[in-house]
Design an enzyme around this catalytic site. Sequence first.
Site, PDB file in Angstrom:
ATOM      1  N   CYS A  79      -2.156   9.470   2.178  1.00 54.83           N
ATOM      2  CA  CYS A  79      -2.063   9.182   0.745  1.00 54.83           C
ATOM      3  C   CYS A  79      -3.372   9.476   0.033  1.00 54.83           C
ATOM      4  O   CYS A  79      -3.410   9.580  -1.199  1.00 54.83           O
ATOM      5  CB  CYS A  79      -1.628   7.743   0.519  1.00 54.83           C
ATOM      6  SG  CYS A  79      -2.763   6.512   1.192  1.00 54.83           S
ATOM      7  N   GLU A 117       0.874  -1.180   0.000  1.00 56.05           N
ATOM      8  CA  GLU A 117       0.000   0.000   0.000  1.00 56.05           C
ATOM      9  C   GLU A 117       0.908   1.226   0.000  1.00 56.05           C
ATOM     10  O   GLU A 117       1.414   1.640   1.047  1.00 56.05           O
ATOM     11  CB  GLU A 117      -0.914  -0.013   1.223  1.00 56.05           C
ATOM     12  CG  GLU A 117      -1.952  -1.119   1.221  1.00 56.05           C
ATOM     13  CD  GLU A 117      -2.973  -0.962   0.119  1.00 56.05           C
ATOM     14  OE1 GLU A 117      -3.147   0.170  -0.384  1.00 56.05           O
ATOM     15  OE2 GLU A 117      -3.596  -1.957  -0.262  1.00 56.05           O
TER      16      GLU A 117
END
Length: 500
Positions: free
Chosen positions: A317, A282
Amino acid sequence: MISIKLLGDCSLLYRYSIVDDGASRVFSYRFNTRKSTRTRVSLSNLARTSYRFKCCSASMSVVVEVEEKPKFDAGKAALLVKELRKSFNAGRTRSFEWRVRQLKSIEKMLEEKEKEITEALFKDLSKPGFEAFCEISQVKSSCKLALKELSRWMIPEKVKTSFTTYPSSAEIVSEPLGVVLIISAWNFPFLLSLDPVIGAISAGNAVVLKPSEIAPATSLLLSNFVEEYLDNSAIKVVEGAIDETTALLDQKWDGILYTGSAIVGRIVMAAAAVHLTPVTLELGGKCPAVVDSNSNLQVAVRRIIAGKWACNNGQACTGVDYIITTKEFAPNLIHSLRIELEKFFGKDPLKSKDISRIVSSFHFARLVKLLDEDKVSNKVVFGGQRDEKQLKIAPTILLDVPDDALIMQEEIFGPLVPILTVVVDGLPFGGVGESGMGSYHGKFSFDAFSHKKAVLYRSFDGDASVRYPPYTPEKQKLLKPLISGNIIAIILALIGWSKD
């Protein structure tokens, strides 16, 4: 080990600190003895830096033995994996009952330790109370979902068989990978640690969690709470930095999940490739938002602010990395951003209680470098204030920075947002470990070579101001039950009968 013997009527206050990556942790322990009692206290794995005594009588003796914490090296990592694999191979983690017990223990921990978790998040990131509440609530939701759906998830999926194999039947069975490693990130150090742990437990794996050392308070809390609440024969936490992570990556795992930067992601993937270990990465990226003149500008701007600055001050993010708009529309967009930012965080955002600090001095310096580059420093149209002592940087907007600027070469991961303008003139075949990585055949081949891009279509209607900072007590009375999904509490809050 530190061993202290107290005689007589006295008390002792023991303090120690750890400095790691610019972050300092200070801990205190107090011990008391009454007259005519004898106490010996052992504190293992601590390095003494200072201690202070307060004594009510002359009869006191102190014995201090200092032994540094044993280094977690490749040998200790190998032993840890061996012990966990023994538990997994014995079938300890496979049963539905074991998985449910662990999930319920996490649920219990979340209820009993919410205050301590909130305090740890504040120590690491100055995370506002409401933001911490949201992070904890997401973990609660993951745990609740797993408990609700686990029995269904574990049911094998029936698959039609060919006439050539008649009579026969087939199914897809969800098998646990085995012993898995989870390396989590610092920006949401609690959520990004426990959320994948919940998934790994639900799937029946033995787990090692390596929290981020850049969020030391949360890392220590996770280590203590996992030891207290969960089955330590199958679930472990390893604290530390590069050396400890390297020692872990040197081992053979059955699965690795890493959340963080692409640079470290490559290191993780290279280490996993040695053993053909399946990896979930991720990572970040530059995530733009496109705003045109047909948008509901106020709502668009509020949502950009909420996802960028009201969410860990840009250290996420999912936050907007930069904005694309037309040259003609840019002034309106900047003006609207100014107005809404001042509404949310006040005239001096560095003093706002609804905005987080930068996680460490290293990342503060990294962001300042992006901002102070010669070709960028004169592009600031709003914000730019900073306080190095508090590790705070105000929401900052830049206009038309050059494409070759540092700020456009990497994920910003902070409270800086460039605006760029344009001129306007669309049964699987596969295995695990030694047998391969991933799966393919039929629809699975399509999936293996596709990226499931998430696209959310959402109307500009129904945008309530209660969603945005400042999070007043009145707003929180409604928001907390909304996030928690407590229908009764929502109704009570709407009619003004909330107990809070």
